[in-house]
Design a protein around this motif. Structure first.
Motif, PDB file in Angstrom:
ATOM      1  N   THR A  33      41.311  86.187  16.987  1.00  0.00           N
ATOM      2  CA  THR A  33      40.013  85.654  17.427  1.00  0.00           C
ATOM      3  C   THR A  33      39.619  84.385  16.683  1.00  0.00           C
ATOM      4  OG1 THR A  33      38.881  87.061  15.835  1.00  0.00           O
ATOM      5  CG2 THR A  33      39.133  87.919  18.087  1.00  0.00           C
ATOM      6  N   GLY A  34      40.334  84.032  15.656  1.00  0.00           N
ATOM      7  CA  GLY A  34      39.975  82.862  14.850  1.00  0.00           C
ATOM      8  C   GLY A  34      41.086  81.837  14.817  1.00  0.00           C
ATOM      9  N   ASP A  35      41.181  81.205  13.678  1.00  0.00           N
ATOM     10  CA  ASP A  35      42.195  80.171  13.503  1.00  0.00           C
ATOM     11  C   ASP A  35      43.595  80.767  13.455  1.00  0.00           C
ATOM     12  OD1 ASP A  35      40.313  78.140  13.386  1.00  0.00           O
ATOM     13  OD2 ASP A  35      40.094  78.319  11.206  1.00  0.00           O
ATOM     14  N   PRO A  36      44.569  80.100  14.072  1.00  0.00           N
ATOM     15  CA  PRO A  36      45.943  80.603  14.030  1.00  0.00           C
ATOM     16  C   PRO A  36      46.562  80.420  12.639  1.00  0.00           C
ATOM     17  CG  PRO A  36      45.856  78.503  15.169  1.00  0.00           C
ATOM     18  CD  PRO A  36      44.450  78.886  14.861  1.00  0.00           C
ATOM     19  N   HIS A  37      47.666  81.068  12.407  1.00  0.00           N
ATOM     20  CA  HIS A  37      48.419  80.897  11.168  1.00  0.00           C
ATOM     21  C   HIS A  37      49.001  79.491  11.167  1.00  0.00           C
ATOM     22  CE1 HIS A  37      48.254  85.182  10.200  1.00  0.00           C
ATOM     23  NE2 HIS A  37      48.552  85.433  11.466  1.00  0.00           N
ATOM     24  N   GLU A  38      49.072  78.887   9.995  1.00  0.00           N
ATOM     25  CA  GLU A  38      49.623  77.541   9.865  1.00  0.00           C
ATOM     26  C   GLU A  38      50.747  77.549   8.848  1.00  0.00           C
ATOM     27  OE1 GLU A  38      46.547  74.760   8.886  1.00  0.00           O
ATOM     28  OE2 GLU A  38      45.678  74.860  10.893  1.00  0.00           O
ATOM     29  N   SER A  39      51.788  76.776   9.146  1.00  0.00           N
ATOM     30  CA  SER A  39      52.874  76.597   8.194  1.00  0.00           C
ATOM     31  C   SER A  39      53.445  75.196   8.368  1.00  0.00           C
ATOM     32  CB  SER A  39      53.961  77.661   8.377  1.00  0.00           C
ATOM     33  OG  SER A  39      54.459  77.643   9.684  1.00  0.00           O
ATOM     34  N   PRO A  40      53.748  74.516   7.245  1.00  0.00           N
ATOM     35  CA  PRO A  40      54.297  73.169   7.324  1.00  0.00           C
ATOM     36  C   PRO A  40      55.754  73.212   7.795  1.00  0.00           C
ATOM     37  CG  PRO A  40      54.176  73.876   5.042  1.00  0.00           C
ATOM     38  CD  PRO A  40      53.554  74.961   5.866  1.00  0.00           C
ATOM     39  N   ALA A  41      56.171  72.122   8.451  1.00  0.00           N
ATOM     40  CA  ALA A  41      57.551  72.050   8.942  1.00  0.00           C
ATOM     41  C   ALA A  41      57.994  70.604   9.009  1.00  0.00           C
ATOM     42  CB  ALA A  41      57.653  72.688  10.319  1.00  0.00           C
ATOM     43  N   LEU A  42      59.288  70.401   8.924  1.00  0.00           N
ATOM     44  CA  LEU A  42      59.907  69.098   9.112  1.00  0.00           C
ATOM     45  C   LEU A  42      60.532  69.101  10.498  1.00  0.00           C
ATOM     46  CD1 LEU A  42      60.901  66.347   7.971  1.00  0.00           C
ATOM     47  CD2 LEU A  42      62.980  67.563   7.272  1.00  0.00           C
ATOM     48  N   ALA A  43      60.150  68.141  11.334  1.00  0.00           N
ATOM     49  CA  ALA A  43      60.757  67.980  12.658  1.00  0.00           C
ATOM     50  C   ALA A  43      61.680  66.771  12.578  1.00  0.00           C
ATOM     51  CB  ALA A  43      59.687  67.764  13.714  1.00  0.00           C
ATOM     52  N   TYR A  44      62.911  66.920  13.064  1.00  0.00           N
ATOM     53  CA  TYR A  44      63.901  65.846  13.013  1.00  0.00           C
ATOM     54  C   TYR A  44      64.835  65.985  14.210  1.00  0.00           C
ATOM     55  CZ  TYR A  44      66.927  69.527  11.214  1.00  0.00           C
ATOM     56  OH  TYR A  44      67.639  70.692  11.071  1.00  0.00           O
ATOM     57  N   THR A  45      65.582  64.921  14.494  1.00  0.00           N
ATOM     58  CA  THR A  45      66.543  64.994  15.588  1.00  0.00           C
ATOM     59  C   THR A  45      67.957  65.122  15.033  1.00  0.00           C
ATOM     60  OG1 THR A  45      66.671  62.586  15.714  1.00  0.00           O
ATOM     61  CG2 THR A  45      65.139  63.671  17.214  1.00  0.00           C
ATOM     62  N   GLU A  46      68.731  65.901  15.740  1.00  0.00           N
ATOM     63  CA  GLU A  46      70.134  66.108  15.374  1.00  0.00           C
ATOM     64  C   GLU A  46      70.922  66.256  16.669  1.00  0.00           C
ATOM     65  OE1 GLU A  46      72.070  69.936  13.623  1.00  0.00           O
ATOM     66  OE2 GLU A  46      71.340  68.727  11.933  1.00  0.00           O
ATOM     67  N   GLY A  47      71.856  65.375  16.880  1.00  0.00           N
ATOM     68  CA  GLY A  47      72.654  65.445  18.093  1.00  0.00           C
ATOM     69  C   GLY A  47      71.822  65.291  19.357  1.00  0.00           C
ATOM     70  N   GLY A  48      70.754  64.490  19.279  1.00  0.00           N
ATOM     71  CA  GLY A  48      69.904  64.262  20.432  1.00  0.00           C
ATOM     72  C   GLY A  48      68.888  65.356  20.714  1.00  0.00           C
ATOM     73  N   ARG A  49      68.827  66.350  19.866  1.00  0.00           N
ATOM     74  CA  ARG A  49      67.883  67.458  20.060  1.00  0.00           C
ATOM     75  C   ARG A  49      66.924  67.526  18.875  1.00  0.00           C
ATOM     76  NH1 ARG A  49      70.238  70.463  24.274  1.00  0.00           N
ATOM     77  NH2 ARG A  49      68.886  72.267  24.067  1.00  0.00           N
ATOM     78  N   THR A  50      65.696  67.887  19.164  1.00  0.00           N
ATOM     79  CA  THR A  50      64.707  68.044  18.104  1.00  0.00           C
ATOM     80  C   THR A  50      64.897  69.391  17.429  1.00  0.00           C
ATOM     81  OG1 THR A  50      63.125  66.664  19.291  1.00  0.00           O
ATOM     82  CG2 THR A  50      62.238  68.096  17.575  1.00  0.00           C
ATOM     83  N   LYS A  51      64.965  69.351  16.120  1.00  0.00           N
ATOM     84  CA  LYS A  51      65.102  70.565  15.306  1.00  0.00           C
ATOM     85  C   LYS A  51      63.883  70.645  14.391  1.00  0.00           C
ATOM     86  CE  LYS A  51      69.526  71.181  16.427  1.00  0.00           C
ATOM     87  NZ  LYS A  51      70.270  72.347  16.665  1.00  0.00           N
ATOM     88  N   THR A  52      63.566  71.833  13.948  1.00  0.00           N
ATOM     89  CA  THR A  52      62.488  72.012  12.990  1.00  0.00           C
ATOM     90  C   THR A  52      62.962  72.885  11.843  1.00  0.00           C
ATOM     91  OG1 THR A  52      61.609  73.883  14.230  1.00  0.00           O
ATOM     92  CG2 THR A  52      60.606  71.746  14.654  1.00  0.00           C
ATOM     93  N   LEU A  53      62.425  72.598  10.694  1.00  0.00           N
ATOM     94  CA  LEU A  53      62.742  73.346   9.491  1.00  0.00           C
ATOM     95  C   LEU A  53      61.415  73.740   8.851  1.00  0.00           C
ATOM     96  CD1 LEU A  53      64.917  74.282   7.465  1.00  0.00           C
ATOM     97  CD2 LEU A  53      64.748  72.040   6.414  1.00  0.00           C
ATOM     98  N   THR A  54      61.104  75.021   8.848  1.00  0.00           N
ATOM     99  CA  THR A  54      59.860  75.505   8.259  1.00  0.00           C
ATOM    100  C   THR A  54      59.932  75.350   6.745  1.00  0.00           C
ATOM    101  OG1 THR A  54      59.630  77.085  10.063  1.00  0.00           O
ATOM    102  CG2 THR A  54      58.277  77.456   8.114  1.00  0.00           C
ATOM    103  N   LEU A  55      58.848  74.882   6.158  1.00  0.00           N
ATOM    104  CA  LEU A  55      58.802  74.599   4.729  1.00  0.00           C
ATOM    105  C   LEU A  55      57.835  75.540   4.022  1.00  0.00           C
ATOM    106  CD1 LEU A  55      58.319  70.743   5.079  1.00  0.00           C
ATOM    107  CD2 LEU A  55      60.476  71.939   4.688  1.00  0.00           C
ATOM    108  N   SER A  56      58.029  75.680   2.736  1.00  0.00           N
ATOM    109  CA  SER A  56      57.032  76.385   1.930  1.00  0.00           C
ATOM    110  C   SER A  56      56.017  75.335   1.475  1.00  0.00           C
ATOM    111  CB  SER A  56      57.685  77.045   0.719  1.00  0.00           C
ATOM    112  OG  SER A  56      58.098  76.071  -0.212  1.00  0.00           O
ATOM    113  N   GLU A  57      54.862  75.783   1.068  1.00  0.00           N
ATOM    114  CA  GLU A  57      53.834  74.852   0.584  1.00  0.00           C
ATOM    115  C   GLU A  57      54.345  74.065  -0.614  1.00  0.00           C
ATOM    116  OE1 GLU A  57      50.946  73.986   1.889  1.00  0.00           O
ATOM    117  OE2 GLU A  57      51.125  75.411   3.538  1.00  0.00           O
ATOM    118  N   ASP A  58      55.215  74.675  -1.421  1.00  0.00           N
ATOM    119  CA  ASP A  58      55.772  74.008  -2.594  1.00  0.00           C
ATOM    120  C   ASP A  58      56.673  72.833  -2.221  1.00  0.00           C
ATOM    121  OD1 ASP A  58      54.484  75.850  -4.190  1.00  0.00           O
ATOM    122  OD2 ASP A  58      56.259  77.124  -4.442  1.00  0.00           O
TER     123      ASP A  58
END
Length: 94
Positions: A33-58
């Motif tokens: 009912t409220g704000d969704p969960h948030e997590s930082p991530a790196l989005a990058y392209t590899e072989g023409g496709r977008t990939k994401t890597l979830t990061l820790s706050e650290d």
């Protein structure tokens, strides 16, 4: 394993730092009912496709710094290439 322990201080990263926002699906969770969960991530392209890597706050500060180093290196490379083209034009009389 933390990105800090696996990368050197002078590493470069290409991509975009982004934030995932999602709901977990549990009816009793605050995200239902409220704000969704948030997590930082790196989005990058590899072989023409977008990939994401979830990061820790650290990892966020180091990833931001590595992305900035990449942008600075790319800008320097572009300046050097522009200088090379200008020098070639001078030699060719154009």
């Amino acid at each position: 394993m933390s990105l800090r322990s696996s990368r050197s201080e002078g590493s470069l990263l290409r991509g975009t730092l982004t934030t995932f926002r999602r709901r977990c699906g549990k009816a009793t969770c605050h995200c239902a009912t409220g704000d969704p969960h948030e997590s930082p991530a790196l989005a990058y392209t590899e072989g023409g496709r977008t990939k994401t890597l979830t990061l820790s706050e650290d990892d966020v500060a180091e990833v931001e710094a590595a992305l900035a180093r990449f942008q600075a290196a790319r800008a320097e490379l572009e300046r050097a290439a522009d200088d090379g083209i200008a020098a070639l034009r001078v030699r060719r009389g154009r």
